[in-house]
Design a protein around this motif. Structure first.
Motif, PDB file in Angstrom:
ATOM      1  N   PRO A 190       0.826  -1.210   0.000  1.00 23.79           N
ATOM      2  CA  PRO A 190       0.000   0.000   0.000  1.00 23.79           C
ATOM      3  C   PRO A 190       0.861   1.263   0.000  1.00 23.79           C
ATOM      4  N   ILE A 193      -2.348   5.383   2.779  1.00 24.16           N
ATOM      5  CA  ILE A 193      -3.707   4.915   3.002  1.00 24.16           C
ATOM      6  C   ILE A 193      -4.227   5.558   4.287  1.00 24.16           C
ATOM      7  N   VAL A 225      -7.397  -1.241  -0.558  1.00 22.06           N
ATOM      8  CA  VAL A 225      -6.391  -2.275  -0.294  1.00 22.06           C
ATOM      9  C   VAL A 225      -7.077  -3.625  -0.081  1.00 22.06           C
ATOM     10  N   ASP A 248      -1.062   2.100  -4.667  1.00 26.05           N
ATOM     11  CA  ASP A 248      -0.557   3.389  -4.188  1.00 26.05           C
ATOM     12  C   ASP A 248      -1.038   4.590  -4.980  1.00 26.05           C
TER      13      ASP A 248
END
Length: 256
Positions: A190, A193, A225, A248
């Motif tokens: 990720p 986030i 995610v 991302d």
């Protein structure tokens, strides 16, 4: 959008699932039919997570089990796997999500901080997988929560990034080792986030500058995610193995 039958009859374990990406992944898998076990270190947060997950589907409460466990404790991991065995007898999905943040100048890192970060982020992941091996079904899927910092240097993240690089190395090695059993292992990395960890690490007056680094122009969500985790864990990704899926918004790819 979810596919409400991809995980019908499947058993999934999410470590560190009381908030953020872990909780979102638990909700997503429940929505798609899985029976889910969620771990966390704090019983109060586990109880709150169980209450929240109860609304994920009409029978979600019957398909959720919370287990208090510290991913860095091998004793806790043994008890966790006993709980999985007693409740379901097997595992089809493992999301090794438990982790801690560690950000600061390298010169300021203490031995205690080093030990705790490595214990949770690498040792915990390693032994969670090791101890789950006897329970994993022939077509099981493992997903590890890694980090975008594998792919782009971030000042003050030397310790955190090193632990995430370690688990990504583990993904490649275990893909080769477990492939003959039909078990797949992949990672999600990720970017920024919106989670409690993100809010704790990024001061409010720096959020706008952080957002500006992302090609998509925004901070990601835990649900986004969770969608990537569900894909990697499902039969839709049956030929995806040993990979790292970067979630991302273009943070890494946008760097010149």
């Amino acid at each position: 959008m979810t596919n409400d039958s991809r995980f019908d009859g499947k058993v999934a374990l999410i470590t560190g699932g009381t908030s953020g990406m872990g909780l979102a992944a638990a909700r997503r898998l429940l929505e798609e039919g899985a029976r889910v076990l969620v771990t966390g270190r704090d019983q109060g947060r586990l109880d709150a997570a169980a209450k929240e997950l109860d609304g994920a589907a009409p029978d979600a409460g019957e398909r959720v089990l919370t287990v208090r466990a510290d991913a860095a404790s091998l004793t806790d991991l043994d008890a966790l796997m006993d709980a999985v065995r007693d409740r379901h007898g097997r595992l089809d999905v493992l999301f090794a999500n438990a982790g801690v943040g560690a950000f600061g100048p390298t010169a300021d890192v203490t031995e205690a901080e080093f030990d705790r970060t490595v214990d949770v982020n690498f040792k915990g992941v390693y032994f969670t997988i090791q101890k789950a091996l006897p329970l994993l079904a022939a077509d099981a899927s493992i997903v590890i929560n890694a980090s975008w910092t594998l792919h782009r240097g971030l000042p003050t993240a030397s310790l955190y990034s090193a632990t995430k690089a370690a688990v990504q190395s583990l993904v490649r090695t275990l893909a080769a080792e477990l492939g003959p059993r039909g078990i797949r292992i992949n990672a999600v990395s990720p970017g920024y986030i919106d989670t409690p960890m993100f809010r704790a690490a990024i001061p409010a007056d720096e959020v706008e500058g952080t957002r500006a680094q992302v090609a998509s122009g925004r901070i990601g969500t835990s649900e986004e995610v969770a969608g990537a985790v569900a894909f990697l864990a499902s039969a839709d990704a049956a030929y995806v193995n040993g990979q790292d899926l970067i979630v991302d918004g273009g943070l890494v790819g946008a760097v010149a």
